[in-house]
Design a protein around this motif. Structure first.
Motif, mmCIF file in Angstrom:
data_model
loop_
_atom_site.group_PDB
_atom_site.id
_atom_site.type_symbol
_atom_site.label_atom_id
_atom_site.label_comp_id
_atom_site.label_asym_id
_atom_site.label_seq_id
_atom_site.Cartn_x
_atom_site.Cartn_y
_atom_site.Cartn_z
ATOM 1 N N THR A 93 1.068 -16.863 27.934
ATOM 2 C CA THR A 93 -0.185 -17.211 27.247
ATOM 3 C C THR A 93 -1.329 -16.481 27.931
ATOM 4 N N THR A 94 -2.295 -16.039 27.144
ATOM 5 C CA THR A 94 -3.393 -15.254 27.710
ATOM 6 C C THR A 94 -4.271 -16.096 28.626
ATOM 7 N N THR A 95 -4.244 -17.423 28.436
ATOM 8 C CA THR A 95 -5.061 -18.308 29.269
ATOM 9 C C THR A 95 -4.285 -18.839 30.479
ATOM 10 N N GLY A 96 -2.980 -18.657 30.455
ATOM 11 C CA GLY A 96 -2.145 -19.220 31.521
ATOM 12 C C GLY A 96 -1.888 -20.704 31.341
ATOM 13 N N LYS A 97 -2.416 -21.269 30.243
ATOM 14 C CA LYS A 97 -2.223 -22.694 29.975
ATOM 15 C C LYS A 97 -1.330 -22.876 28.751
ATOM 16 N N THR A 98 -0.900 -24.117 28.543
ATOM 17 C CA THR A 98 -0.098 -24.427 27.361
ATOM 18 C C THR A 98 -0.925 -24.247 26.097
ATOM 19 N N VAL A 99 -0.345 -23.592 25.117
ATOM 20 C CA VAL A 99 -1.020 -23.403 23.830
ATOM 21 C C VAL A 99 -0.343 -24.331 22.821
ATOM 22 N N PRO A 100 -1.071 -25.374 22.378
ATOM 23 C CA PRO A 100 -0.435 -26.323 21.469
ATOM 24 C C PRO A 100 -0.353 -25.831 20.030
ATOM 25 N N SER A 101 0.601 -26.421 19.307
ATOM 26 C CA SER A 101 0.742 -26.241 17.849
ATOM 27 C C SER A 101 0.833 -24.772 17.422
ATOM 28 N N VAL A 102 1.755 -24.058 18.026
ATOM 29 C CA VAL A 102 1.996 -22.662 17.631
ATOM 30 C C VAL A 102 3.081 -22.641 16.557
ATOM 31 N N LYS A 103 2.789 -21.930 15.469
ATOM 32 C CA LYS A 103 3.771 -21.821 14.382
ATOM 33 C C LYS A 103 4.546 -20.520 14.530
ATOM 34 N N TYR A 104 5.860 -20.610 14.374
ATOM 35 C CA TYR A 104 6.655 -19.377 14.350
ATOM 36 C C TYR A 104 7.888 -19.569 13.467
ATOM 37 N N THR A 105 8.375 -18.466 12.960
ATOM 38 C CA THR A 105 9.555 -18.534 12.107
ATOM 39 C C THR A 105 10.816 -18.356 12.942
ATOM 40 N N THR A 106 11.873 -19.008 12.493
ATOM 41 C CA THR A 106 13.169 -18.862 13.158
ATOM 42 C C THR A 106 14.230 -18.561 12.104
ATOM 43 N N ALA A 107 15.198 -17.735 12.494
ATOM 44 C CA ALA A 107 16.298 -17.422 11.585
ATOM 45 C C ALA A 107 17.293 -18.579 11.571
ATOM 46 N N LYS A 108 18.006 -18.704 10.458
ATOM 47 C CA LYS A 108 19.029 -19.755 10.373
ATOM 48 C C LYS A 108 20.248 -19.360 11.210
ATOM 49 N N PRO A 109 20.961 -20.357 11.753
ATOM 50 C CA PRO A 109 22.118 -20.043 12.605
ATOM 51 C C PRO A 109 23.303 -19.510 11.799
ATOM 52 N N HIS A 110 24.166 -18.781 12.483
ATOM 53 C CA HIS A 110 25.378 -18.266 11.843
ATOM 54 C C HIS A 110 26.422 -19.374 11.689
ATOM 55 N N VAL A 111 27.399 -19.107 10.858
ATOM 56 C CA VAL A 111 28.532 -20.032 10.709
ATOM 57 C C VAL A 111 29.764 -19.378 11.326
ATOM 58 N N SER A 112 30.732 -20.181 11.698
ATOM 59 C CA SER A 112 31.951 -19.609 12.300
ATOM 60 C C SER A 112 33.233 -20.193 11.695
ATOM 61 N N LEU A 113 33.111 -21.356 11.046
ATOM 62 C CA LEU A 113 34.294 -22.001 10.468
ATOM 63 C C LEU A 113 34.080 -22.262 8.983
ATOM 64 N N VAL A 114 35.170 -22.366 8.244
ATOM 65 C CA VAL A 114 35.048 -22.662 6.810
ATOM 66 C C VAL A 114 34.560 -24.089 6.577
ATOM 67 N N THR A 115 34.646 -24.912 7.622
ATOM 68 C CA THR A 115 34.177 -26.299 7.489
ATOM 69 C C THR A 115 32.712 -26.461 7.899
ATOM 70 N N ASP A 116 32.070 -25.387 8.365
ATOM 71 C CA ASP A 116 30.651 -25.467 8.733
ATOM 72 C C ASP A 116 29.779 -25.654 7.486
#
Lengths: 184, 158
Positions: B83-106
């Motif tokens: 962080t540019t201030t060196g402090k905690t920055v609250p309420s930051v929005k970011y996008t995340t990718a969905k997780p992969h699958v590995s089994l047919v039952t997932d």
């Protein structure tokens, strides 16, 4: 008006209610930039909007100036109004002196009126100006967000100043009723 | 929806080009990534996480970008948040990718309304890998492009 209320209005104006185009940090950064220019405009006319009064207790003839001090407007010790002492002359019972962030006078306490600076506003803070400033703040916050301020500070400050002057004109005066010409 | 359900749809669309069901899983993961990036680029609410960013916090593996991209006093360096201030920055929005699958039952990590899109993307990738000449898949590619345009339109993204 809370800063968050103004931000809410801004977001509707900008078509960004979810905050995916501008974050609160960007909006507050621009809003604080506008407030600083408004602060300068108010200081130029010694507006009562940024005047504050306080009593300072002097120790050894000196006291630190209050936080947010910008410039002095009036100094008094009891019923005695003081004038600024110039040069290297010694202080007497009718004068005061400001050096750096300290005020000096031959009294134990001073009543001062001073012009203050706006502190950085957070989203949960009350705006340091009346609600009538909301349109001005919104309009110029959008100008800052658009990046149009980078090369045109010299032109935008007079614009903000003239609008600010209109908003606070005659703020401290009661209505003056002119006597009719035939009044005896 | 389970992975097996999606595989059944893909087998219908791609004429069971692969030898067994689990062979579909890498293509399904490619489709998940493609759809994740597409929705992240639209700042779709389903893809957005809001959290407080403390300095030196490790960037999640699924992190894609901040929303808006340059809207916070935060940056990433060597896989950690700074962080540019060196402090905690609250309420930051970011996008995340969905997780992969590995089994047919997932579970497929998207709502069922995206199953057709995932099916088309995975089928296109399977056909592209298998068909000779590859030009046979041009129509599928064009159709996927239409679907993405349609998703953007439905979500009010121009």
């Amino acid at each position: 008006m809370l800063a968050s209320d103004l931000l809410s209005e801004l977001r509707l104006d900008l078509g960004d209610p979810a905050g995916t185009t501008y974050s609160d940090y960007q909006l507050m950064n621009s809003l604080n930039s506008v407030l600083r220019l408004v602060n300068i405009s108010l200081q130029n006319i010694s507006s009562s909007l940024i005047k504050k009064a306080t009593t300072l207790t002097l120790t050894g003839g000196t006291a630190p100036l209050p936080d947010g001090f910008l410039s002095i407007y009036d100094v008094a010790a009891g019923s005695q109004s003081l004038l600024p002492q110039t040069g290297s002359l010694d202080l007497d019972d009718y004068t005061y002196r400001i050096i750096g962030n300290q005020i000096y006078a031959n009294y134990d306490a001073l009543n001062i009126i001073y012009l203050s600076v706006f502190t950085i506003v957070q989203t949960t803070d009350v705006l340091p100006v009346p609600d009538v400033f909301a349109e001005l703040l919104k309009r110029y916050t959008k100008v800052f967000l658009a990046g149009g301020i980078d090369t045109s500070t010299a032109t935008i400050l007079p614009t903000i100043q003239s609008e600010t002057y209109m908003l606070v004109a005659s703020r401290e005066r009661t209505k003056i009723v002119r006597k009719p010409s035939f009044y005896v | 929806m389970l992975v097996q359900n999606l595989i059944n749809l893909i087998n219908l669309e791609a004429d069971e080009l692969l030898d067994n069901d689990t062979d579909n899983i890498p293509y399904i993961n490619d489709a998940i990534d493609y759809l994740s990036f597409t929705l992240c680029s639209m700042a779709d609410p389903e893809m957005i996480t809001v959290s407080d960013i403390t300095p030196n916090l490790v960037v999640p593996d699924t992190f894609v970008s901040f929303v808006p991209a340059k809207g916070y006093p935060v940056y990433i360096q060597s896989g950690i948040f700074c962080t540019t201030t060196g402090k905690t920055v609250p309420s930051v929005k970011y996008t995340t990718a969905k997780p992969h699958v590995s089994l047919v039952t997932d579970e497929i990590p998207f709502k069922d309304m995206y199953s057709s899109t995932l099916k088309m993307i995975a089928s296109y990738l399977i056909k592209k890998k298998t068909y000779i000449p590859v030009e046979y898949t041009t129509v599928d590619k064009s159709f996927i492009s239409d679907i993405v345009t349609s998703i953007k339109g439905a979500k009010g993204v121009s």
